[in-house]
Write a protein that holds these residues in place. Structure first.
Motif, PDB file in Angstrom:
ATOM      1  N   ALA A 268     -38.317  44.507 -36.628  1.00 54.56           N
ATOM      2  CA  ALA A 268     -37.508  44.056 -37.757  1.00 54.56           C
ATOM      3  C   ALA A 268     -38.422  43.523 -38.858  1.00 54.56           C
ATOM      4  CB  ALA A 268     -36.545  42.961 -37.308  1.00 54.56           C
ATOM      5  N   ARG A 269     -37.860  43.381 -40.053  1.00 55.57           N
ATOM      6  CA  ARG A 269     -38.600  42.699 -41.111  1.00 55.57           C
ATOM      7  C   ARG A 269     -37.995  41.305 -41.220  1.00 55.57           C
ATOM      8  NH1 ARG A 269     -39.292  42.532 -46.744  1.00 55.57           N
ATOM      9  NH2 ARG A 269     -37.268  43.407 -47.270  1.00 55.57           N
ATOM     10  N   VAL A 270     -38.836  40.295 -41.159  1.00 50.27           N
ATOM     11  CA  VAL A 270     -38.320  38.943 -41.343  1.00 50.27           C
ATOM     12  C   VAL A 270     -38.551  38.607 -42.812  1.00 50.27           C
ATOM     13  CG1 VAL A 270     -38.481  36.534 -40.657  1.00 50.27           C
ATOM     14  CG2 VAL A 270     -38.740  38.334 -38.943  1.00 50.27           C
ATOM     15  N   VAL A 271     -37.452  38.506 -43.559  1.00 49.90           N
ATOM     16  CA  VAL A 271     -37.533  38.337 -45.000  1.00 49.90           C
ATOM     17  C   VAL A 271     -38.062  36.941 -45.348  1.00 49.90           C
ATOM     18  CG1 VAL A 271     -36.146  38.332 -47.113  1.00 49.90           C
ATOM     19  CG2 VAL A 271     -35.705  40.025 -45.331  1.00 49.90           C
ATOM     20  N   ALA A 272     -37.625  35.946 -44.599  1.00 51.13           N
ATOM     21  CA  ALA A 272     -38.117  34.585 -44.816  1.00 51.13           C
ATOM     22  C   ALA A 272     -37.627  33.673 -43.699  1.00 51.13           C
ATOM     23  CB  ALA A 272     -37.628  34.030 -46.154  1.00 51.13           C
ATOM     24  N   LEU A 273     -38.293  32.527 -43.585  1.00 46.11           N
ATOM     25  CA  LEU A 273     -37.755  31.432 -42.784  1.00 46.11           C
ATOM     26  C   LEU A 273     -37.472  30.306 -43.761  1.00 46.11           C
ATOM     27  CD1 LEU A 273     -39.834  32.905 -40.655  1.00 46.11           C
ATOM     28  CD2 LEU A 273     -39.434  30.854 -39.325  1.00 46.11           C
ATOM     29  N   VAL A 274     -36.342  29.638 -43.596  1.00 47.80           N
ATOM     30  CA  VAL A 274     -36.087  28.472 -44.429  1.00 47.80           C
ATOM     31  C   VAL A 274     -35.890  27.258 -43.538  1.00 47.80           C
ATOM     32  CG1 VAL A 274     -35.060  29.713 -46.382  1.00 47.80           C
ATOM     33  CG2 VAL A 274     -33.583  28.919 -44.511  1.00 47.80           C
ATOM     34  N   ASP A 275     -36.247  26.109 -44.066  1.00 51.90           N
ATOM     35  CA  ASP A 275     -36.012  24.862 -43.347  1.00 51.90           C
ATOM     36  C   ASP A 275     -35.793  23.770 -44.381  1.00 51.90           C
ATOM     37  OD1 ASP A 275     -36.173  22.512 -41.675  1.00 51.90           O
ATOM     38  OD2 ASP A 275     -37.149  23.787 -40.184  1.00 51.90           O
ATOM     39  N   ALA A 276     -34.735  23.009 -44.187  1.00 53.02           N
ATOM     40  CA  ALA A 276     -34.418  21.952 -45.160  1.00 53.02           C
ATOM     41  C   ALA A 276     -35.457  20.838 -45.131  1.00 53.02           C
ATOM     42  CB  ALA A 276     -33.029  21.392 -44.881  1.00 53.02           C
ATOM     43  N   ALA A 277     -36.126  20.670 -43.998  1.00 55.13           N
ATOM     44  CA  ALA A 277     -37.106  19.591 -43.885  1.00 55.13           C
ATOM     45  C   ALA A 277     -38.341  19.906 -44.730  1.00 55.13           C
ATOM     46  CB  ALA A 277     -37.506  19.421 -42.424  1.00 55.13           C
ATOM     47  N   PRO A 278     -39.065  18.871 -45.124  1.00 52.24           N
ATOM     48  CA  PRO A 278     -40.274  19.107 -45.912  1.00 52.24           C
ATOM     49  C   PRO A 278     -41.465  19.540 -45.070  1.00 52.24           C
ATOM     50  CG  PRO A 278     -39.890  16.750 -45.668  1.00 52.24           C
ATOM     51  CD  PRO A 278     -38.730  17.442 -45.004  1.00 52.24           C
TER      52      PRO A 278
END
Ligand SMILES: Cc1cc2nc3c(=O)[nH]c(=O)nc-3n(C[C@H](O)[C@H](O)[C@H](O)COP(=O)(O)OP(=O)(O)OC[C@H]3O[C@@H](n4cnc5c(N)ncnc54)[C@H](O)[C@@H]3O)c2cc1C
Ligand code: SF4
Ligand code: SF4
Lengths: 173, 361
Positions: free
Chosen positions: B173-183
Motif C-alpha cells: 500500500a501507499r501510506v499517504v501520511a500519519l497524523v497525530d494531534a500530539a506535538p
C-alpha cells in the motif's frame, strides 16, 4: 511535520571517518533509550556493547568491528548500516536493512534516498544478501558517490532498474 | 458443571505464557479463547521484537506465537477455541459458549488475560467503509493477506500506528501520511525512521477532521490543531485516500474482572480502569489473577512475562511449587520485567504499575 535534513547522528554507535576509510564498518543510528540489545548478542566479535540497563545506547568498538554486517539484519529497529569508504575517492558502499519485496537486483541502478526518503541521486546495487538467520531482513548494499555515503539510507526501486546511472561507478560485479 | 484446576481466559502472549509456565510445573490448565486461532495479537506481528534474548528479542512476533503453541501442545494443555467466556460468577464459576453450546466451569484459579480493545474516534464520515482500526488493517494484511486499501492515512503515531503503517507499506500500500494531534511522536524513533526513509510524511499537531466519499472513503480532511487540540481554521488539507486507519490507543478488556468483583484503579497512562493487583498478579478477588494488557496496556514482551509470573504464582497456590521454589522463579521473572520497564518509555509504566501494587492490600 518531522523533517529536518539531519546529515548524521553523533553518538556512541558512530565510527570515526578514519575507521570508515579503512573498510566497511557498522554505523548504529539507534538514538533513543529503548530496552533492546539483539545487536550486542549478534556481533560475532563483541564489537557492540549495550550492557545493563538494556536501555543503554549501543556502543561500537570501531576497531573490533570487521564490517561483516550481521548486526544489520539482527536489529529489530532496522537502525544499523554499514559504510565502506575504502574504495578510493569516487564511490562508497552503504549497506542497509531492507524488508520490501521485490528485492532489488544486483547490478541494477536505483534511486538512492536520504533519511527522509528524498531522492539524492543514483546508485548501483552492489549486493543483496539473504540468509536464513536474517529471517527475511535482506542486506542491500549500494555503491554511491562518496559524498553521499552519510546521506543515503534507503533506495527507491521503480521501473528504472536498467536505467543508466549518472555516477562514475565501476561495474565490476 | 465441570471442575478444573486452572482456567486461562485469552490465548494471547499473557494467557499462553501463564498456561505453559503453570503446566510445566504440573498444573492442569484449560485455555479459552473466542477466536478460532490461538495467539492473540502475536500472529499479526510480523516484525522483530525488541528486548533481550530472554525476552525473545529479534524474533518476529508470529514465530514467538508458534513457539508458545508448540510448547502448549507438548504440555498437553487443553486449548478451547471458539470459546467465548461471557461471565464470571461467584466461587470462580465461568460461563462459556463453546461452539454454540453453553457450559459452566468451576476453577480453583483463574487467569484473566483478555487483552485490550482498540479505541475508536468519531468524526463526520467515520462510519464509511474504509475507516477501520489499525489492528483490523493489520489482521487483513498479515493474517488474511488482503490489502485493506491502496492509499492509507494512519491516525496516531504510537507504536501501533508506526508499525502497522510500515507493514502496510510492506504489503504494497501507499501510506499517504500519519497524523497525530500530539506535538511529539508517540512511539519509538526507530520505527518512525523506517517510515521516514520510505518518504512517508509524519504530521504532528495534526488531526483528522472528516472523511468524504459516496460509498467508501475517497478523501480525508486533515487539519493542524492548536494547543487545546482544536483544529485551526484554514489549515485544512484534503488527502486522496481510500483507507483511514485509527491507531488511537487501547483500552483493557476488563468486563470479566468487573463481574469477578475485582477492585479497580483509574490510570489513564495504562489505558483506563485497571484491576488492582499484587506482585503475583493476583487481583483483590481470591484466586483471580490477571496478566497482559488487561493489567495495563504495555507490550507483548511484558504480557508474556506477566503471564509467566501469574503462572508461577498459580502453580504455587495450587501446591505444585514450594514457597522457596516459587520465590526464585518469580524473582527472575520480575527482574526481566524490570528490564523491560526502564528508559523514558518504560519507567513511567513501571511507576504506574507500582501504584497498582500499592493499592492492593
Ligand atoms: C498493532 C499492534 C502492534 C503491536 N506491536 C508490538 C510490538 O512490536 N512489541 C510488543 O512487545 N508488543 C506489541 N504490541 C502489543 C501487544 O500485542 C500486546 O501488548 C499483547 O498482545 C498483549 O497480550 P495479551 O495476552 O494481554 O492480549 P492479546 O494478545 O490481545 O490476547 C487476548 C486474547 O483474549 C481473547 N479474549 C478476550 N476476551 C475474551 C473472552 N471474553 N472470551 C474468550 N476470549 C477472550 C482475545 O480474543 C485474544 O485472543 C502491539 C499491539 C498491536 C495491536
Ligand atoms: S558489522 Fe559485524 S563486526 Fe561490525 S558490529 Fe556489526 S556484527 Fe559486529
Ligand atoms: S538492536 Fe537495534 S534497536 Fe536494538 S539496541 Fe541495538 S541498534 Fe538499537
Amino acid at each position: 511535520m518531522v523533517t529536518g535534513k539531519d546529515t548524521g547522528y553523533s553518538g556512541t554507535g558512530r565510527p570515526s571517518a578514519r575507521r570508515m576509510e579503512s573498510g566497511p564498518v557498522a554505523v548504529i543510528e539507534c538514538i533513543e533509550e529503548i530496552p533492546c540489545n539483539p545487536c550486542e548478542g549478534a556481533c560475532p566479535v563483541g564489537a557492540i556493547q549495550v550492557g545493563q540497563p538494556l536501555t543503554n545506547l549501543p556502543k561500537l568498538s570501531e576497531h573490533k568491528c570487521t564490517g561483516c554486517g550481521i548486526c544489520i539484519a539482527a536489529c529489530p529497529g532496522l537502525a544499523i548500516f554499514n559504510i565502506d569508504l575504502s574504495r578510493g575517492d569516487e564511490t562508497a558502499i552503504v549497506a542497509m536493512p531492507y524488508e520490501y519485496l521485490p528485492l532489488p537486483k544486483e547490478g541494477a541502478a536505483v534511486t538512492v534516498t536520504d533519511r527522509d526518503g528524498q531522492p539524492v541521486g543514483r546508485g548501483l546495487v552492489h549486493s543483496v544478501k539473504r540468509m536464513e538467520k536474517y529471517d527475511n531482513t535482506a542486506i542491500v548494499s549500494v555503491e554511491v558517490k562518496k559524498e553521499l555515503a552519510d546521506i543515503v539510507r534507503s533506495i527507491k526501486e521503480g521501473e528504472d532498474g536498467t536505467e543508466e546511472t549518472n555516477l562514475p561507478l565501476r561495474r565490476d560485479y | 458443571m465441570k471442575q478444573i484446576e486452572m482456567a486461562v481466559i485469552g490465548a494471547g502472549p499473557a494467557g499462553l505464557g501463564a498456561a505453559v509456565e503453570a503446566a510445566g510445573h504440573g498444573v492442569r490448565v484449560v485455555v479459552f479463547d473466542e477466536n478460532n486461532k490461538p495467539g492473540g495479537q502475536l500472529f499479526k506481528q510480523i516484525h522483530k521484537f525488541f528486548g533481550s534474548k530472554e525476552h525473545l528479542a529479534g524474533i518476529r512476533g508470529f514465530r514467538i506465537g508458534a513457539e508458545l503453541l508448540a510448547q502448549a501442545a507438548e504440555l498437553d494443555i487443553d486449548v478451547k477455541l471458539g470459546a467465548v467466556v461471557y461471565g464470571l460468577f461467584s466461587d470462580r464459576q465461568i460461563g462459556i459458549v463453546h461452539q454454540g453450546v453453553k457450559r459452566l466451569y468451576q476453577a480453583e484459579a483463574i487467569l484473566l488475560a483478555t487483552g485490550a480493545a482498540e479505541n475508536t474516534l468519531s468524526f463526520p464520515g467515520s462510519t464509511l467503509p474504509g475507516v477501520m482500526s489499525a489492528g483490523a488493517a493489520q489482521t487483513m494484511a498479515n493474517v488474511h493477506r488482503v490489502l485493506p486499501g491502496k492509499k492509507v492515512l494512519m491516525v496516531g503515531t504510537g507504536n501501533v500506528g508506526l508499525i502497522v503503517a510500515y507493514q502496510l507499506l510492506q504489503a504494497g500500500a501507499r501510506v499517504v501520511a500519519l497524523v497525530d494531534a500530539a506535538p511529539r511522536l508517540g512511539g519509538y524513533a526507530v520505527h518512525a525512521a523506517k517510515l521516514r526513509r520510505a518518504g512517508v510524511p509524519l504530521r504532528l499537531r495534526h488531526t483528522i477532521v472528516e472523511v468524504r466519499g459516496k460509498e467508501t472513503v475517497e478523501r480525508a480532511v486533515v487539519a493542524e490543531v492548536d494547543e487545546n487540540f482544536n483544529p485551526i481554521k484554514g489549515s485544512d488539507e484534503i488527502l486522496s485516500v481510500d483507507t483511514v486507519c485509527l491507531a488511537v490507543g487501547l483500552s483493557p478488556l476488563t468486563e470479566l474482572a468487573w463481574m469477578g468483583g475485582c477492585r479497580f484503579k483509574y490510570l489513564p497512562g495504562l489505558g483506563g480502569h485497571i484491576p488492582v493487583h499484587n506482585q503475583n498478579m493476583l487481583t483483590t478477588s481470591p484466586g483471580i489473577y490477571i496478566a497482559g494488557d488487561i493489567a495495563g496496556v504495555e507490550e507483548a514482551s511484558t504480557a508474556l512475562e506477566e503471564g509467566r509470573l501469574a503462572g508461577t504464582a498459580i502453580a504455587e497456590r495450587l501446591g505444585y511449587l514450594s514457597f522457596e521454589q516459587a520465590k526464585v522463579k518469580k524473582e527472575a521473572i520480575r527482574s526481566r520485567l524490570d528490564q523491560l520497564r526502564t528508559g523514558p518509555f518504560g519507567a513511567k509504566r513501571k511507576s504506574l504499575k507500582e501504584t497498582l501494587v500499592k493499592e492492593w492490600i
